[in-house]
Design a protein around this motif. Structure first.
Motif, PDB file in Angstrom:
ATOM      1  N   HIS A 133      -3.369 -25.817 -14.564  1.00 46.26           N
ATOM      2  CA  HIS A 133      -2.590 -26.651 -13.883  1.00 46.26           C
ATOM      3  C   HIS A 133      -1.714 -26.058 -12.864  1.00 46.26           C
ATOM      4  N   VAL A 134      -1.134 -24.949 -13.275  1.00 47.07           N
ATOM      5  CA  VAL A 134      -0.375 -24.233 -12.155  1.00 47.07           C
ATOM      6  C   VAL A 134      -1.185 -23.607 -10.979  1.00 47.07           C
ATOM      7  N   LEU A 135      -2.528 -23.070 -11.470  1.00 50.40           N
ATOM      8  CA  LEU A 135      -3.435 -22.588 -10.280  1.00 50.40           C
ATOM      9  C   LEU A 135      -3.727 -23.977  -9.398  1.00 50.40           C
TER      10      LEU A 135
ATOM     11  N   THR B 139     -15.714  -9.774 -11.533  1.00 45.88           N
ATOM     12  CA  THR B 139     -15.364 -11.306 -11.442  1.00 45.88           C
ATOM     13  C   THR B 139     -15.249 -12.097 -10.421  1.00 45.88           C
ATOM     14  N   LEU B 140     -15.520 -11.389  -9.176  1.00 50.83           N
ATOM     15  CA  LEU B 140     -15.603 -12.123  -7.874  1.00 50.83           C
ATOM     16  C   LEU B 140     -16.865 -12.017  -7.374  1.00 50.83           C
ATOM     17  N   ALA B 141     -18.019 -11.279  -8.030  1.00 46.59           N
ATOM     18  CA  ALA B 141     -19.376 -11.288  -7.771  1.00 46.59           C
ATOM     19  C   ALA B 141     -20.055 -12.341  -7.092  1.00 46.59           C
ATOM     20  N   GLY B 142     -19.534 -13.646  -7.771  1.00 50.18           N
ATOM     21  CA  GLY B 142     -20.180 -14.836  -7.263  1.00 50.18           C
ATOM     22  C   GLY B 142     -19.752 -15.449  -6.131  1.00 50.18           C
ATOM     23  N   TYR B 143     -18.692 -14.855  -5.342  1.00 44.98           N
ATOM     24  CA  TYR B 143     -18.063 -15.386  -4.211  1.00 44.98           C
ATOM     25  C   TYR B 143     -18.200 -14.304  -3.100  1.00 44.98           C
TER      26      TYR B 143
ATOM     27  N   LEU C 181      -1.852 -15.181 -14.559  1.00 42.33           N
ATOM     28  CA  LEU C 181      -1.943 -16.427 -14.918  1.00 42.33           C
ATOM     29  C   LEU C 181      -2.989 -16.927 -15.889  1.00 42.33           C
ATOM     30  N   ILE C 182      -2.642 -17.806 -16.719  1.00 47.48           N
ATOM     31  CA  ILE C 182      -3.505 -18.434 -17.548  1.00 47.48           C
ATOM     32  C   ILE C 182      -3.600 -19.927 -17.890  1.00 47.48           C
TER      33      ILE C 182
ATOM     34  N   ILE D 179      -6.881  -9.653 -11.954  1.00 40.91           N
ATOM     35  CA  ILE D 179      -8.247  -9.694 -12.359  1.00 40.91           C
ATOM     36  C   ILE D 179      -9.076 -10.675 -11.819  1.00 40.91           C
ATOM     37  N   GLY D 180      -8.536 -11.418 -10.796  1.00 39.01           N
ATOM     38  CA  GLY D 180      -9.003 -12.224  -9.928  1.00 39.01           C
ATOM     39  C   GLY D 180      -9.070 -13.946 -10.502  1.00 39.01           C
ATOM     40  N   THR D 181      -7.937 -14.063 -11.388  1.00 39.47           N
ATOM     41  CA  THR D 181      -7.804 -15.469 -11.704  1.00 39.47           C
ATOM     42  C   THR D 181      -7.673 -16.442 -10.815  1.00 39.47           C
TER      43      THR D 181
END
Length: 290
Positions: A34-36, A88-92, A30-31, A58-60
């Motif tokens: 609005h959908v997210l 990509t999720l290192a900050g969470y 997904l890119i 990829i963690g979007t």
């Protein structure tokens, strides 16, 4: 924090890891923010929620989920995506990456270990080739799932929510509606993904019933009768059920059961509601002991 919903950031991370999309995993990322936002809103994700995300890519969407949920368990089958997700999720700190085929994951045990056995919410952008096995696996696992909010092929979403009589109505409609109340909450065009899929998509929310909406004496028998009724749609229900391997009913027995329910002997499966299938399977089960 580089938000992956930005297409430039998505391209950058894919190039960094020399990632190649694998058709066998049905990968479409997904890119579209609005959908997210819509998915997060419709899934009703809050800080008290434990979320199981299937196929994070990829963690979007995982990034969005982590900003709203208490804990996110992201289950990814593709080993090539694990190092990308790690970055990509290192900050969470509330994100957990699980490298496994979700069909082999004990979701009830995951909920017990990570969420004290309390109910969880499932969110996913599902690979279209394996949508049905995943959704049915979630419900049949008997795990404490409160809701399932998933991106699926539009045609499949319409089948899940279909009512008796239409061409979309079938065994999948009945199976889903036995476990949950389906609602299509968004339609998503191909240009919201990278790469663009060949089909349109929909987000469907399946609100899990606390208990099934119908009474059936033998759940397995009911689903066997349902499958037999739709195996060959042009056949009458009586013909389909009486010729099904593993079902011990003659055509006359099925027709008699239909008659006792006030239904036509030559009715087709697509005309029966979930309640009528439950009543029919109960009638057939009782006929074995008469």
């Amino acid at each position: 924090m580089a938000y992956l919903v930005n297409p430039q950031n998505t391209v950058a991370i894919l190039q960094k890891y020399n990632f190649r999309f694998q058709k066998k995993f049905g990968q479409n990322f997904l890119i579209d923010s609005h959908v997210l936002d819509k998915i997060i809103r419709e899934a009703d994700i809050g800080p008290e929620d434990f979320v199981l995300e299937i196929g994070p890519g990829i963690g979007t969407m995982t990034q969005y989920l982590c900003e709203h949920a208490g804990h996110v368990a992201a289950v990814e089958i593709d080993k090539n995506l694990i190092p990308i997700l790690t970055e990509t999720l290192a900050g969470y700190p509330n994100a957990e990456i699980i490298h496994v085929d979700v069909l082999k994951l004990d979701i009830a045990e995951l909920a017990r270990q990570k969420n004290g056995g309390r109910s969880i919410k499932v969110v996913a952008n599902l690979p279209y080739y394996i949508t049905t096995p995943i959704i049915m696996g979630l419900f049949e696992s008997r795990a404490p799932i409160r809701s399932v909010t998933v991106m699926v092929q539009k045609e499949v979403a319409e089948r899940m929510r279909a009512k008796p009589g239409g061409k979309e109505y079938g065994a999948l409609s009945l199976a889903v509606q036995y476990y949950a109340q389906p609602e299509i909450v968004a339609n998503v065009p191909p240009n919201c993904f990278m790469p663009r899929p060949a089909v349109a998509s929909s987000v469907i929310r399946l609100a899990r019933y606390a208990s099934p909406p119908v009474d059936t004496e033998d759940e397995r028998l009911m689903f066997a009768v349902i499958r037999a009724s739709f195996n060959q749609r042009r056949k009458t229900l009586a013909n389909g059920v009486s010729h099904a391997a593993g079902l011990p009913f003659s055509k006359e027995q099925v027709q008699q059961a239909l008659k006792q329910l006030g239904l036509l002997a030559d009715i087709r499966g697509e005309k029966l509601s979930l309640m009528q299938f439950a009543a029919l399977s109960n009638q057939l089960k009782n006929s074995l002991t008469e």
